[in-house]
Scaffold this active site. Structure first.
Site, short mmCIF file in Angstrom:
data_model
loop_
_atom_site.label_atom_id
_atom_site.label_comp_id
_atom_site.label_asym_id
_atom_site.label_seq_id
_atom_site.Cartn_x
_atom_site.Cartn_y
_atom_site.Cartn_z
N SER A 1 -4.85 13.22 -0.75
CA SER A 1 -4.85 13.90 0.54
C SER A 1 -3.70 14.90 0.66
O SER A 1 -3.86 15.95 1.28
CB SER A 1 -4.79 12.88 1.69
OG SER A 1 -3.64 12.08 1.57
N ASN B 1 0.68 10.16 -4.26
CA ASN B 1 0.40 11.35 -3.45
C ASN B 1 1.40 12.50 -3.61
O ASN B 1 0.97 13.62 -3.89
CB ASN B 1 0.23 10.97 -1.99
CG ASN B 1 -1.00 10.12 -1.76
OD1 ASN B 1 -1.90 10.07 -2.59
ND2 ASN B 1 -1.05 9.45 -0.63
N LYS C 1 0.83 -1.20 0.00
CA LYS C 1 0.00 0.00 0.00
C LYS C 1 0.87 1.25 0.00
O LYS C 1 0.58 2.22 -0.72
CB LYS C 1 -0.94 0.01 1.20
CG LYS C 1 -1.79 1.28 1.17
CD LYS C 1 -2.93 1.26 2.11
CE LYS C 1 -3.75 2.54 1.91
NZ LYS C 1 -4.85 2.64 2.81
#
Length: 168
Positions: free
Chosen positions: A159, A96, A88
């Site tokens: 994010s 990101n 992950k």
């Protein structure tokens, strides 16, 4: 010397490495860690949209104790949670920072030259994992998963970008 936070099992559900180790300092053998591959998009404060069905994996000394409680989320126990955490992390490393630096949604990373940058970043981090002895997926599987995640989360604002830019 650390003091007990709890005498019962404690579960950490968050991205990143080291959570189990830190938690274990405070709850010793009562620690568990969870990793989810579900994807959400933040619509506004307090509101998210579920955009990608994923899995929930639990590990650590007390991971099995949370499987029944989280059965509605299809939780499963894995002996080697470090592999799941790293796989992950590799996706997060690839997506990101690059999306945030470039100020783009995830889907823009499907285009060159950003795609090559995302793939290269992932492979560099994968090499670090392998040097550390972590069992991770083969390169072609990692790249395939990256492409799949970029496709399924194309409209997502990651994010890192979400919290560094003005609200939409």
């Amino acid at each position: 010397m650390a003091s007990f936070l709890s005498t019962g099992p404690v579960l950490s559900l968050q991205n990143g490495l080291g959570n189990l180790e830190i938690l274990s300092d405070y709850v010793f053998e009562n620690a568990a860690v969870g990793v989810t591959t579900n994807a959400v998009t933040r619509l506004k404060p307090g509101h998210v949209e579920w955009v990608g069905k994923g899995d929930l994996f639990l590990g650590g000394p007390k991971g099995k104790e949370f499987v029944k409680t989280l059965a509605s989320l299809n939780a499963s126990f894995v002996e080697d949670v470090s592999s799941i955490l790293w796989n992950k992390l590799l996706l997060n490393v690839a997506i990101n920072p690059l999306a945030a630096i470039c100020g783009v949604k995830n889907g823009e990373l499907r285009k060159e030259p950003l795609l090559s940058q995302a793939e290269s970043t992932m492979m560099e981090a994968a090499n670090v994992a392998r040097i550390l002895g972590v069992v991770i997926d083969e390169d072609h599987e990692l790249i395939s998963r990256l492409h799949s995640v970029l496709d399924s989360t194309a409209d997502n604002i990651c994010s890192c970008l979400l919290y560094t830019s003005p609200s939409p």
